[in-house]
Design a protein around this motif. Sequence first.
Motif, PDB file in Angstrom:
ATOM      1  N   GLU A  93       0.821  -1.202   0.000  1.00 24.95           N
ATOM      2  CA  GLU A  93       0.000   0.000   0.000  1.00 24.95           C
ATOM      3  C   GLU A  93       0.858   1.257   0.000  1.00 24.95           C
ATOM      4  OE1 GLU A  93      -2.709  -0.110   3.237  1.00 24.95           O
ATOM      5  OE2 GLU A  93      -3.947  -1.703   2.369  1.00 24.95           O
ATOM      6  N   HIS A  94       2.157   1.088  -0.114  1.00 27.78           N
ATOM      7  CA  HIS A  94       3.088   2.203  -0.086  1.00 27.78           C
ATOM      8  C   HIS A  94       3.805   2.335  -1.429  1.00 27.78           C
ATOM      9  CE1 HIS A  94       2.413   2.291   4.225  1.00 27.78           C
ATOM     10  NE2 HIS A  94       2.694   1.002   4.269  1.00 27.78           N
ATOM     11  N   ARG A 133       2.306   5.883  -4.476  1.00 24.15           N
ATOM     12  CA  ARG A 133       1.067   5.861  -3.705  1.00 24.15           C
ATOM     13  C   ARG A 133       1.090   6.967  -2.656  1.00 24.15           C
ATOM     14  NH1 ARG A 133      -2.354   1.409  -3.712  1.00 24.15           N
ATOM     15  NH2 ARG A 133      -1.655  -0.438  -4.847  1.00 24.15           N
ATOM     16  N   ARG A 134      -0.098   7.419  -2.296  1.00 24.11           N
ATOM     17  CA  ARG A 134      -0.252   8.372  -1.205  1.00 24.11           C
ATOM     18  C   ARG A 134      -1.472   7.963  -0.412  1.00 24.11           C
ATOM     19  NH1 ARG A 134       3.553  11.360   1.267  1.00 24.11           N
ATOM     20  NH2 ARG A 134       2.791  13.379   1.995  1.00 24.11           N
ATOM     21  N   TYR A 135      -1.285   7.702   0.877  1.00 20.36           N
ATOM     22  CA  TYR A 135      -2.363   7.221   1.737  1.00 20.36           C
ATOM     23  C   TYR A 135      -3.040   5.984   1.145  1.00 20.36           C
ATOM     24  CZ  TYR A 135      -1.620  11.915   3.561  1.00 20.36           C
ATOM     25  OH  TYR A 135      -1.041  13.058   4.057  1.00 20.36           O
ATOM     26  N   LYS A 137      -3.485   5.068  -1.911  1.00 21.96           N
ATOM     27  CA  LYS A 137      -4.061   5.181  -3.245  1.00 21.96           C
ATOM     28  C   LYS A 137      -2.971   5.420  -4.292  1.00 21.96           C
ATOM     29  CE  LYS A 137      -7.775   7.361  -4.049  1.00 21.96           C
ATOM     30  NZ  LYS A 137      -8.825   8.408  -4.217  1.00 21.96           N
ATOM     31  N   HIS A 170       5.924  12.405  -2.404  1.00 19.86           N
ATOM     32  CA  HIS A 170       5.513  13.574  -1.617  1.00 19.86           C
ATOM     33  C   HIS A 170       5.268  14.789  -2.513  1.00 19.86           C
ATOM     34  CE1 HIS A 170       5.358  16.376   1.753  1.00 19.86           C
ATOM     35  NE2 HIS A 170       6.228  17.136   1.119  1.00 19.86           N
TER      36      HIS A 170
END
Length: 261
Positions: A93-94, A133-135, A137, A170
């Motif tokens: 998920e990262h 991915r971020r959070y 997603k 980021h």
Amino acid sequence: MENTLKETEWLTINKVLLEMYDITDIDQFTERVLKTYRMLIPYTKGYFIVFNEAGGIESEKSSFIEMEPGVYEEYLDSYYEKDYMKYTFELSEHTITYRDTDIMEESLRQKTEFYQGFLKPNHIPFGAGILLRRYGKPIGIVNFFRSELLGDFSDKDMFILEVLKGHLSHKLAGLLNGTKQAAGNRNKMLAHLAAEFELSEREKEALTCMDGGMTNAQIAENMGISLSTVKKHVYHIFEKVGVDTRVQLRNVLETYNSTKF
């Protein structure tokens, strides 16, 4: 691996990161990333795809380098869904890095439809990149391809991608947050265009999906219809707007947006 990088290579990494953080326009961001990362990791062809919140490809924010329009259109239309790189989305998920030759055993990889139909004919058998991915997603993919002459990506190349991945995720997330307000204006523009060209409600829905970068298969899933029905909608949209390809449709949308909104 950290100790294997020369001081000049660390300086180049710092230079690349500084330039990346200075960019404030997402439309320039993906292209600049592809060009500056090439100073660190040589590659033959590459792309940086950006996703919207629905998971579709933001074509106007994505960039391709050393890939002719016909090549990247073929990739997006016919091979993106078959690219085994996408399997790695399920691994974490990262944000993660990947190398094609690590995804599956080489003899099996070379038998895949993606390898035989896209990589081999374009003489780019090797690939590596970053799944962003971020959070949890997915927000983007940076994918580099190499020719047989350049050879596969090394452990050193992968280490450099590991160094860069957090910074890239980021920065991209920050730029995407700044575009949410613009999305509302975009939807208004699409509604006006759909009315002007007398698109049906389902054609308007398909147009919105296309503008969001979705493939035909993704549109079918999103709208809950068959792939053949999607193709009919796309055909009627092209006919009413007066275009033959998605690229031409994109040009019409951008011209309409700039002249009437």
